[in-house]
Motif scaffolding. Structure first.
Motif, PDB file in Angstrom:
ATOM      1  N   ASN A   2       0.852  -1.175   0.000  1.00 17.96           N
ATOM      2  CA  ASN A   2       0.000   0.000   0.000  1.00 17.96           C
ATOM      3  C   ASN A   2       0.898   1.238   0.000  1.00 17.96           C
ATOM      4  OD1 ASN A   2      -1.452   2.283   0.951  1.00 17.96           O
ATOM      5  ND2 ASN A   2      -3.006   0.937   1.836  1.00 17.96           N
TER       6      ASN A   2
ATOM      7  N   LYS B  65       0.353   4.493   0.007  1.00 20.71           N
ATOM      8  CA  LYS B  65       0.030   5.552   0.970  1.00 20.71           C
ATOM      9  C   LYS B  65       0.524   5.165   2.371  1.00 20.71           C
ATOM     10  CE  LYS B  65      -3.830   8.466   2.443  1.00 20.71           C
ATOM     11  NZ  LYS B  65      -3.845   8.449   3.853  1.00 20.71           N
ATOM     12  N   GLN B  66       0.224   3.948   2.776  1.00 16.96           N
ATOM     13  CA  GLN B  66       0.658   3.456   4.088  1.00 16.96           C
ATOM     14  C   GLN B  66       2.187   3.460   4.189  1.00 16.96           C
ATOM     15  OE1 GLN B  66       0.167  -0.749   4.578  1.00 16.96           O
ATOM     16  NE2 GLN B  66       0.332  -0.672   6.806  1.00 16.96           N
TER      17      GLN B  66
ATOM     18  N   GLU C 291       3.532   7.096   4.476  1.00 11.45           N
ATOM     19  CA  GLU C 291       3.273   7.640   5.810  1.00 11.45           C
ATOM     20  C   GLU C 291       4.250   7.048   6.825  1.00 11.45           C
ATOM     21  OE1 GLU C 291      -0.846   6.948   6.693  1.00 11.45           O
ATOM     22  OE2 GLU C 291      -1.526   8.445   5.237  1.00 11.45           O
ATOM     23  N   TRP C 292       4.443   5.737   6.742  1.00 12.33           N
ATOM     24  CA  TRP C 292       5.368   5.074   7.664  1.00 12.33           C
ATOM     25  C   TRP C 292       6.790   5.592   7.451  1.00 12.33           C
ATOM     26  CZ3 TRP C 292       9.381   1.580   6.437  1.00 12.33           C
ATOM     27  CH2 TRP C 292       9.978   0.980   7.538  1.00 12.33           C
TER      28      TRP C 292
ATOM     29  N   VAL D 261       4.080  -1.935   8.688  1.00 10.54           N
ATOM     30  CA  VAL D 261       4.275  -2.201   7.262  1.00 10.54           C
ATOM     31  C   VAL D 261       4.545  -3.692   7.069  1.00 10.54           C
ATOM     32  CG1 VAL D 261       5.113   0.097   6.635  1.00 10.54           C
ATOM     33  CG2 VAL D 261       6.722  -1.624   7.412  1.00 10.54           C
TER      34      VAL D 261
END
Length: 157
Positions: free
Chosen positions: A28, A30-31, A34-35, A111
């Protein structure tokens, strides 16, 4: 150690790992972004391990060129200790940061595992390059032979 704040940032191994994320289709995005932008501890530890190992191995070479901005030299001057004592402290700091990387690898659920594996793989490359001196700045024949063997004589799967 004030030097470490700058030294860690200039390691840029988190950026190297990020290049590996670009080609990953099964995550993902986006994930992952962000991480990554949250500055995970695994990358701070990875950058720290690289900086500490590099500074220990290249200390004499850098000093002979007049370069004094090295973790060993800064620690010696800041704490009034010998080179050997400074190197021992940096080795302990390196071990502690390896522990942080392993802890993050085992415990992080933010993640997918294959993302975290990249950081550990880079740590393995650091170990390979600096195991017997400065294999990054001055690769010897042994390291060259090892790298060539990976391409000419790959391990059958």
């Amino acid at each position: 150690m004030d030097y470490m704040e700058i030294g860690i940032a200039t390691s840029a191994l988190d950026d190297l790992a990020a290049y590996g994320f670009i080609s990953m289709n099964d995550c993902n995005e986006k994930q992952l972004n962000e991480w990554f932008n949250s500055k995970p501890k695994i990358f701070e530890a990875l950058n720290t391990v690289f900086r500490l190992r590099n500074d220990q191995v290249t200390f004499e070479q850098e000093l002979s060129r007049g370069e004094v901005a090295n973790g060993v030299n800064c620690y010696m001057k800041q704490h009034g200790v010998t080179k050997e004592a400074a190197v021992e402290v940096l080795r302990e700091m390196e071990r502690e940061n390896y522990k942080i990387m392993m802890e993050e690898f085992v415990l992080s659920k933010a993640v997918p595992r294959q993302i975290l594996v990249r950081a550990l793989n880079i740590a393995g490359v650091i170990d390979l390059f600096y195991k017997e001196g400065d294999g990054f700045g001055h690769p010897d024949q042994k390291l060259k032979d090892l790298i060539v063997s990976l391409f000419l004589h790959p391990i059958p799967l």
